[in-house]
Design an enzyme around this catalytic site. Sequence first.
Site, PDB file in Angstrom:
ATOM      1  CE  LYS A 257      -3.258   3.037   0.475  1.00 14.12           C
ATOM      2  NZ  LYS A 257      -4.067   3.207   1.671  1.00 14.12           N
ATOM      3  CG  LEU A 258       3.273   2.372   3.369  1.00 10.95           C
ATOM      4  CD1 LEU A 258       4.360   2.052   4.394  1.00 10.95           C
ATOM      5  CD2 LEU A 258       2.697   3.763   3.643  1.00 10.95           C
TER       6      LEU A 258
END
Length: 299
Positions: free
Chosen positions: A173-174
């Site tokens: 996600k990052l």
Amino acid sequence: MAERKLIGFIGVGVMGRPIARRLIEAGHTLVVFDRDDQAMAELAAIGARVAKSVREVADTATIVFTSLPTPAIFKEVALGADGIVHGETVKVLVDLSTVGSRAEQEVAAGLLAKGIETVDAPVSGGAAGAQKGTLAVMAAGTPAALDQVRELFDVFGKVFVVGEKAGQAQLLKLLNNMLSSTAFAITSEAYVAALKGGIDPEVMMAVINAGSGKNGATLDKFPKQVLPRTFDFGFPISSVCKDIGLAVDECQALGVPMWVGNTVRQIWNIAAMQDGKARDMTELVRYVESWSEGKGLTD
């Protein structure tokens, strides 16, 4: 139809509230908690049960979702004195937050010691995707834990199983958010350069989106929020700074130098420091416009 469940939900803000709403509309019973009474009242109006504490949620539901803004808040909610870890009923925590792999791993270890599984499940697609049920859900957890919650993910998005270890979905996600914020920053610079060169921005976007330079910013945010000057994507600059900061730190911990990522992080941080923390992320364009004239941003 999926089996109707009693679900706990902690953190019903910009992302959590529309996700919780979709779960209620799908026939599930929710018990919710948030520090914002108004946010809980909106869900209570459509059938949610309002809890008085995190502990009450964890004492009531076997599956508890969290959607929280920072690693520190997430760790306090999960492992604090009145946290999920002390719940008498909860068996699975599903974390939708973006808090980084280290915080996720710390919480998962603390919960597992009390027999509570963690499904690391950050989402991408913004508030609009949450409302439409089109989020991308990146999920990491044991097969047994994922089996208990997978049908719930289908209510608000499409699930992509990343792995079996908490933290793996957080890393992905990052990386996704870092790519998105980088694309928006460089597109902002290109957009301002085109304006200063006398190029019609509508023509610019049409050409880029027909060629090799297209990206999420040119396809979505610029046509919808920047060109009409609404700047209402719904994600603040402060959250971009948090996410790209976590992303760069994690990548460097993995040995990746992050020359580009560090530069982009500085751009967003400078905007935040110039009264930009609460502004919509699409307003970065306004900062680039002002910087290009040798000025700071003024309303």
